[in-house]
Design an enzyme around this catalytic site. Sequence first.
Site, PDB file in Angstrom:
ATOM      1  N   ARG B  99       0.818  -1.214   0.000  1.00  0.00           N
ATOM      2  CA  ARG B  99       0.000   0.000   0.000  1.00  0.00           C
ATOM      3  C   ARG B  99       0.856   1.270   0.000  1.00  0.00           C
ATOM      4  NH1 ARG B  99      -3.950   0.014  -2.288  1.00  0.00           N
ATOM      5  NH2 ARG B  99      -3.106   1.903  -3.196  1.00  0.00           N
ATOM      6  N   LYS B 134       3.990  24.755  -3.365  1.00  0.00           N
ATOM      7  CA  LYS B 134       2.648  24.214  -3.087  1.00  0.00           C
ATOM      8  C   LYS B 134       2.662  22.688  -3.185  1.00  0.00           C
ATOM      9  CE  LYS B 134       0.521  28.518  -4.561  1.00  0.00           C
ATOM     10  NZ  LYS B 134      -0.277  29.262  -5.555  1.00  0.00           N
ATOM     11  N   LYS B 166       8.001  39.965  -2.165  1.00  0.00           N
ATOM     12  CA  LYS B 166       6.618  40.168  -2.607  1.00  0.00           C
ATOM     13  C   LYS B 166       6.097  41.530  -2.163  1.00  0.00           C
ATOM     14  CE  LYS B 166       5.442  35.303  -2.773  1.00  0.00           C
ATOM     15  NZ  LYS B 166       4.453  34.288  -2.409  1.00  0.00           N
ATOM     16  N   GLU B 196       8.637  39.948  -7.104  1.00  0.00           N
ATOM     17  CA  GLU B 196       7.336  39.870  -7.782  1.00  0.00           C
ATOM     18  C   GLU B 196       6.948  41.281  -8.239  1.00  0.00           C
ATOM     19  OE1 GLU B 196       4.256  37.853  -5.582  1.00  0.00           O
ATOM     20  OE2 GLU B 196       2.685  38.756  -6.823  1.00  0.00           O
ATOM     21  N   ASP B 217       3.006  37.634 -11.800  1.00  0.00           N
ATOM     22  CA  ASP B 217       1.921  36.754 -11.379  1.00  0.00           C
ATOM     23  C   ASP B 217       0.595  37.292 -11.866  1.00  0.00           C
ATOM     24  OD1 ASP B 217       0.916  34.502  -9.899  1.00  0.00           O
ATOM     25  OD2 ASP B 217       0.211  35.932  -8.386  1.00  0.00           O
TER      26      ASP B 217
END
Lengths: 279, 279, 279, 279, 279, 279
Positions: B99, B134, B166, B196, B217
């Site tokens: 598994r 992420k 940022k 950014e 972005d």
Amino acid sequence: MLEELFLRNAIDAFLAEDLGATGDLTSAAIFGPHEMARAEFVAQESMIAAGMARVAAQVFMRVNPSISFTAVEDGQMVSAGESMLTLAGPVIDLLKAERVALNLGQRLSGIATLTRRFVDQVRPLPVAIVDTRKTTPGLRVLEKYAVRVGGGRNHRFSLSDGVMIKDNHLAAAGSIARAVFLVRAAIPHTLRIEVEADTLSQVQDCLDCGVDIILLDNVDCATLRQAVEMAKGRALLEASGGIRLDNVRQVAETGVDLISIGALTHSAPSCDISMRIFC
Amino acid sequence: MLEELFLRNAIDAFLAEDLGATGDLTSAAIFGPHEMARAEFVAQESMIAAGMARVAAQVFMRVNPSISFTAVEDGQMVSAGESMLTLAGPVIDLLKAERVALNLGQRLSGIATLTRRFVDQVRPLPVAIVDTRKTTPGLRVLEKYAVRVGGGRNHRFSLSDGVMIKDNHLAAAGSIARAVFLVRAAIPHTLRIEVEADTLSQVQDCLDCGVDIILLDNVDCATLRQAVEMAKGRALLEASGGIRLDNVRQVAETGVDLISIGALTHSAPSCDISMRIFC
Amino acid sequence: MLEELFLRNAIDAFLAEDLGATGDLTSAAIFGPHEMARAEFVAQESMIAAGMARVAAQVFMRVNPSISFTAVEDGQMVSAGESMLTLAGPVIDLLKAERVALNLGQRLSGIATLTRRFVDQVRPLPVAIVDTRKTTPGLRVLEKYAVRVGGGRNHRFSLSDGVMIKDNHLAAAGSIARAVFLVRAAIPHTLRIEVEADTLSQVQDCLDCGVDIILLDNVDCATLRQAVEMAKGRALLEASGGIRLDNVRQVAETGVDLISIGALTHSAPSCDISMRIFC
Amino acid sequence: MLEELFLRNAIDAFLAEDLGATGDLTSAAIFGPHEMARAEFVAQESMIAAGMARVAAQVFMRVNPSISFTAVEDGQMVSAGESMLTLAGPVIDLLKAERVALNLGQRLSGIATLTRRFVDQVRPLPVAIVDTRKTTPGLRVLEKYAVRVGGGRNHRFSLSDGVMIKDNHLAAAGSIARAVFLVRAAIPHTLRIEVEADTLSQVQDCLDCGVDIILLDNVDCATLRQAVEMAKGRALLEASGGIRLDNVRQVAETGVDLISIGALTHSAPSCDISMRIFC
Amino acid sequence: MLEELFLRNAIDAFLAEDLGATGDLTSAAIFGPHEMARAEFVAQESMIAAGMARVAAQVFMRVNPSISFTAVEDGQMVSAGESMLTLAGPVIDLLKAERVALNLGQRLSGIATLTRRFVDQVRPLPVAIVDTRKTTPGLRVLEKYAVRVGGGRNHRFSLSDGVMIKDNHLAAAGSIARAVFLVRAAIPHTLRIEVEADTLSQVQDCLDCGVDIILLDNVDCATLRQAVEMAKGRALLEASGGIRLDNVRQVAETGVDLISIGALTHSAPSCDISMRIFC
Amino acid sequence: MLEELFLRNAIDAFLAEDLGATGDLTSAAIFGPHEMARAEFVAQESMIAAGMARVAAQVFMRVNPSISFTAVEDGQMVSAGESMLTLAGPVIDLLKAERVALNLGQRLSGIATLTRRFVDQVRPLPVAIVDTRKTTPGLRVLEKYAVRVGGGRNHRFSLSDGVMIKDNHLAAAGSIARAVFLVRAAIPHTLRIEVEADTLSQVQDCLDCGVDIILLDNVDCATLRQAVEMAKGRALLEASGGIRLDNVRQVAETGVDLISIGALTHSAPSCDISMRIFC
């Protein structure tokens, strides 16, 4: 059932992964330790919230126990644009925990949301939507928690707190009766015995030797219905395999007690949540 | 770049999660320790294989180092029905690791497969498909490995081996120039600085103070094109936000150097692989 | 069901405790690393051997994997003077592992021996002697293993792989029916539900709502007999409390299915085993 | 001498063992997180209390630091029916910690009680009752603490903080003098040297080369007395082997300085303590 | 006395520190896993070798157990240009372990070399050069091992395997006699008692109550000599404080038994060793 | 950039090393748990303070969070006799943490002090003094922190957050251009590429293929100057090898951007700090 004592260790490991050896280099260069901010998790789509207070907020608390928060309840439906978690504390600590907290919150809400959709499809039939062991390694307790938040129920957590006799076991034991006999003699009496049956004749064998739960994997609805009639409540019937949102109702209507779906955990897309910060 | 020394610890933790306190109760009741078997991972759909030898097989090896195996190469395309990993060893140990090995192999192949689809969309443009932070908590190194297997490239691994300035940082610092100055003074000289930028005027500011990478972005393609012209190779340009299989080519054609996509890791569906066992 | 992968970590911790920061100072001052010896565990009294190969020998193997051994089978009766485990390897490593291996082997054999004495008392009645959670912290898996070696069976391993509804739960829930309803809705369907009943009327309530196991704690034999008649096999009946070698037969003859005895693990005296070494 | 910093880790491991992956399923289904209760540890027999405040109460504190308590002093004699520890806090947390706290408290009080009985037998002779390394793996520090609570003293904690030259060492070194010379040259000067002597001639050899402690194992009382006369205080004399409550006085009267007894830790029966809870 | 079982964990932690999340990026990009090489540790200055086989080589073995090696003996003097350790194995693994192995080998050889210089200064006087607890956190066992390699002896390893009564303890206890009484009653009889004395009158008090070791810290040679005369061998005398290579002989000639020097571990400069690699 | 979350684990390990199994035996025998004291770290020589509040004080806090303290700022110059850290709390806890806190504080201040001396030598030239990976195993994050405190800058932390192409890599790749091509394709785009060049022709090759940083190891000042002229700011130039306080200025004046010095961490002598305690 989310033991905080042990969740802490998991969160520390997740933070260590994201912080690396020296932490948030960017923020450390710019913010002082005492600059305070408010932050907010905002839903970017409609979803069932899961783990805001008990998981995501705890990530922030591990970084700095003085961070305060309010969160939506687990299981609550939120719409795009709604706030799910508001936080206040040092900006440097809010940024440090952001990514880990979001990654967890998005995944858990994704699982709860998908589970809820399945649960809604079968309402109000007396059938449970249950998960499987097809979870993300390292996140099983959290993901199974999200299934419960979504209205599902949990199958066994590990190979040691449930018994599942499959075809290889049956082949080795020679018969269902012998396999059940061997297993029953070896396990704690507090555990039920589940057997995977491929045919109605196997279902009958299971019933004959007092099996507690019969798993019918990839079996058509007509056969499921016949199994339900044969069992007459003497065993729980669990259907699995190829269950989708568009056919789960049909399966539920056969009268089975449980429908287990691996996709609840292995293929639920993450929900979209973003963090806004107000310095 | 998958350090075996540390992968071992992760695998042990994953096995502990799935084995619980007392291991595979069902199999222990039925199989003796010396019954041997052969097992096979079979693709149930077409996919890019990832982690068969270096991850899935290692799970079996941790349970019993005497298990032998052969595996398809990382990055190879396999079709439904094809064998991806064949194993031989004690049946009880094959079942014990099954598994965890499947859960990992399915997830990694899912990520490699999705990455490859993005990479194929932009071929042969001189642009890299890159991942983000992420990732699934606890699996970052493995998931970023699968991105490379699929032909993508990696963004920074943690907050401490890359710098990303940022909007909050800019607001606190007062200007791009000041933020870059502060960060440059604080970090190892071995790291590049990424900022950014939301507007072309910010892009200009970045170029003026020698920023290495500019993140754009959720910026439209026309603006991306203008940024490419402004930069003239003096900085790497990275596009992100809302990138899908059906629009990635368009973004790539603007001339940006990198396209980063969170979905590579947070929303790749697991590939369907099953294990067949021959006792 | 003794997972070697995890036993290793426990053994390492036990060795660390006994070796301290710098190991066996005495032997290191006297023996060179290559002086070989043979050693033997010798029973100083008659006992049921438990854990010689799977636990005690493994302690030696952790210190030096080149140590070879032969051991008596688990569950075998040995008499005073008989050899239980013979080892060959560097004398310095044999001495290093001696105390930890003996401490474990003596305790596990003690538990197996006491369990066997209870089991012999009730033979051939169809009743199981079972353990409890009254185990030594840190040694539960090993001690429950020794109970099985002695012919007993295991109760649940932890609070999360079995359910036991006691008087406080009943008081809070208001009734047996309500408590069972709440618990059944919350737990995996793979677990049975056990309720502690003090009176025959509570036994009836348990039967009425389909409780799987009824615990009768400190209940006299006449009442146990009545409970057996009432249950007619619809639930397992478990007796506990004040069970000794001189009254266990009487309890068994009431027809209960299980007799659980905390003393198996919390009060079994260690068996006397000594190690002889032949340099 | 019970370092809280490290006791915490041990308690966490013990709780993890008893809570399993998902904690107390039964109580979680019935009690809310805010229902408060009072609980009490009640002695079911007369005993010397050990570890109530410093160990048992700490288990509750790890589960929930807001739990408050009062406890009897270590070393105090309590009678059947007396309260040893009273606690107040969320009922769900009291139940979660109950079993681990009781298992520890019963074992430690058992050891303290047995030790006290030996100590009382030899009072007021100038002899110390001391423990051995025959402790439960993983619990040595706690069990040796309980010996001190009972009025005993501790022998070395591990192979690295004390030296014990036994027959195998002597055989390899060729003589007591040579063995002592080798050991003395190798160890920190802060440690004493102990040698096991089987005969009075060996006792003399020990005295001749300045051995600090002489262990006389399974030696009759007449010989012990002679050894005492020979030593005239130049070395500590330690008797061991076959010491029971009914012969310890006799051994003590020979004039030896120390009597070491493995049974203090390996065979002390747990004391009977139960927890009552008042919701 | 370097327990391999535990050294392994330390080495893993050191490798994790140097490898980071993704290992040696540079080498992984250039070398395949099967390119073999030979490597050599070469002394860049004259030194006493310490830890080549038992520590440095073990770092390589942890990265890849198939790496083979030959090493100079611990304690051997090597000259600039001499080879200290030769290794053969995959080049990628040799490079991975290089830095950690060098960092350890250089530090340990540095300590052994400095210790040897002190030892040479006092030869052949019957005095031991001993270390202190002023070691690098995390490296105590290794650094004390290097002291022994250099010909020194070890003081206690930790606060729990030796006793040192200092001025604060004396002030609190009221007198040397009372402090010694309290300590003697509390500690294992296997440990000696050391007291720090500032004056000859305190030395006399120590002798009067049977103190085993007397520490004279920052005491002039004349006083040391008087203390030696007073003690007449009834206690070990240890001098410390301000000991340098140019005054250690003078201190040794006072007749003290031990001279303890913190600089052995806290200020030994690393020896210069470099690794040459032959692909 | 010293993550408290992870520093805690390191401190716990250091305390475990110094406390051993049973803690400070001496103090436990003499002081009660409630006797309070004040303590003070006093500089015994002039130095740059490093880690008083963020490291040394944290050791005391781990032993007892109720200990209060005030500390000099990191980077402040203190003179012999000045107080660097004052503490108040239970005497027994102050003594328990003393040695670990001093060992860390002395080492970190030693590194900061040495770094500052190098930094002062090159002031006000536009050159950075940087450290290397020649740090003490287990202490890298702390030691690199001390370098920053002293005014230096950090080189890469591990093999995975920086790239350094050396002669072996070049030999295997065949040319600088090919090595850079291979590495650039494999690593995150957030990392710069550094190449070690031995000759000016190699410097030219580096410049030709866009290397970010060029390391010139053991290169004479004339050559350094030529390299600076060739580079014209297109790459950072880093000098290393044989840098001492008496030649660092000369190297700095060549115009290189960075001077890296292993001795900052591997050979900084500990500063002398002692703790005074006032009961």
